[in-house]
Design an enzyme around this catalytic site. Structure first.
Site, PDB file in Angstrom:
ATOM      1  N   ASP A 258     -10.038  -5.272  -4.292  1.00  0.00           N
ATOM      2  CA  ASP A 258      -9.596  -4.386  -3.501  1.00  0.00           C
ATOM      3  C   ASP A 258     -10.384  -3.131  -3.411  1.00  0.00           C
ATOM      4  O   ASP A 258     -10.302  -2.430  -4.628  1.00  0.00           O
ATOM      5  CB  ASP A 258      -7.988  -4.073  -3.559  1.00  0.00           C
ATOM      6  CG  ASP A 258      -7.295  -3.232  -2.650  1.00  0.00           C
ATOM      7  OD1 ASP A 258      -7.762  -2.522  -1.921  1.00  0.00           O
ATOM      8  OD2 ASP A 258      -6.136  -3.133  -2.745  1.00  0.00           O
TER       9      ASP A 258
ATOM     10  N   HIS B 108      -7.752  -5.808   0.344  1.00  0.00           N
ATOM     11  CA  HIS B 108      -6.663  -4.839   0.140  1.00  0.00           C
ATOM     12  C   HIS B 108      -5.459  -5.605   0.640  1.00  0.00           C
ATOM     13  O   HIS B 108      -4.147  -5.429   0.069  1.00  0.00           O
ATOM     14  CB  HIS B 108      -6.943  -3.721   1.031  1.00  0.00           C
ATOM     15  CG  HIS B 108      -5.703  -2.606   1.071  1.00  0.00           C
ATOM     16  ND1 HIS B 108      -5.339  -2.135  -0.329  1.00  0.00           N
ATOM     17  CD2 HIS B 108      -4.816  -2.088   1.943  1.00  0.00           C
ATOM     18  CE1 HIS B 108      -4.541  -1.115  -0.085  1.00  0.00           C
ATOM     19  NE2 HIS B 108      -4.158  -1.156   1.094  1.00  0.00           N
TER      20      HIS B 108
ATOM     21  N   SER C 156       0.709  -1.187   0.158  1.00  0.00           N
ATOM     22  CA  SER C 156      -0.051  -0.015  -0.029  1.00  0.00           C
ATOM     23  C   SER C 156       0.690   1.279   0.050  1.00  0.00           C
ATOM     24  O   SER C 156       1.483   1.275  -0.885  1.00  0.00           O
ATOM     25  CB  SER C 156      -0.949  -0.065   1.040  1.00  0.00           C
ATOM     26  OG  SER C 156      -2.006   1.091   0.982  1.00  0.00           O
TER      27      SER C 156
END
Length: 274
Positions: free
Chosen positions: A216, A246, A100
């Site tokens: 996601d 995610h 991320s």
């Protein structure tokens, strides 16, 4: 093991005897390196020593909560940890594993002055899609970052982290996680770094494994496609796991995900000396 970098950032490590390689985790926004302990345990079974540093304003590191201060500062913390880990294990290759925001930070590090023993990277759901912000927000981001750096500007849906309710409950209950909005300084730094990344990727030739959950909602798969489209690496693998959220490494199918990651790491270990 654990400690502090010279700038006060907190780091922790999970070592094994005679490691075949080192993996440095670069965590996402509002979380901390300790959340990667289960991943480190799986990689440790395969012979990898693992390390993680808490970004500024995250976990046990100093700073205002959720505020990374600056991308340069955050990347410098990763660089310092990579150097420390490499020094502790002088005869093995180093991999970087960024998720991320950590994927964006890792890519910024890898496209800059990286350690010479870094031989590859796993990039998970990198923060490269900025479509959640509109033109007005992008225009005012630098102003807010300068004058109101800790102003909350964007809420995150914690339910979208994982389909495993136990993971979501643990995330909410973890006092080291920041559950407020993304603050202006962090948001502006993400926007700036993500905008610059396509051009930077043209010089990245390291082997890459790109991992993304197909469902996601926090960072669309198009973010991984940015890396696929612009990276110069001749050895680039994209793995989109259908239906996963995610954090693929924290989904019910995490065993499958981590087995594939370990297989990729093993395949990219340099040949043993004759």
């Amino acid at each position: 093991m654990e400690g502090r970098l010279e700038n006060g950032q907190y780091w922790q490590g999970w070592t094994v005897e005679a490691p075949v390689g080192v993996v440095v985790f670069v965590h996402g926004v509002h979380e901390h390196g300790g959340r990667y302990a289960p991943v480190a345990a799986r990689l440790g079974e395969a012979g990898y020593a693992c390390y993680a540093v808490d970004h500024p304003g995250h976990g046990r590191s100093p700073g205002n909560r959720g505020n990374i201060d600056g991308m340069d500062t955050t990347v410098a913390g990763v660089a310092a940890l990579v150097t420390m880990a490499a020094d502790r294990h002088p005869d093995v290759p180093v991999f970087v594993y960024g998720h991320s925001l950590g994927g964006l930070v890792a890519l910024t590090y890898l496209t800059g002055e990286r350690h010479p023993r870094v031989v590859g990277a796993v990039i998970s759901a990198p923060a490269l899609d900025t479509s959640a912000s509109n033109a007005v927000q992008r225009a005012f981001a630098p102003v807010l970052s300068r004058f109101l750096p800790d102003l909350g500007v964007l809420a995150l849906d914690i339910e979208a982290v994982s389909r495993d309710p136990e993971v979501v409950a643990a995330y909410r209950a973890d006092p080291l996680n920041h559950t407020g909005k993304i603050v202006a300084r962090t948001g502006a730094e993400i926007l700036t770094a993500a905008t610059a990344m396509p051009a930077r990727l043209r010089g990245l030739t390291l082997p890459l494994l790109l991992v993304h959950g197909g469902a996601d909602r926090l960072m669309p798969v198009s973010a991984t496609e940015v890396v696929r489209a612009h990276a110069a690496s001749p050895d680039l693998t994209v793995r989109v796991f259908d239906g996963l959220y995610h954090e693929p490494h924290n989904e019910p199918e995490k065993a499958e995900v981590l087995t594939e990651i370990v297989a990729w790491l093993d395949a990219h270990l340099p040949p043993a000396p004759a």
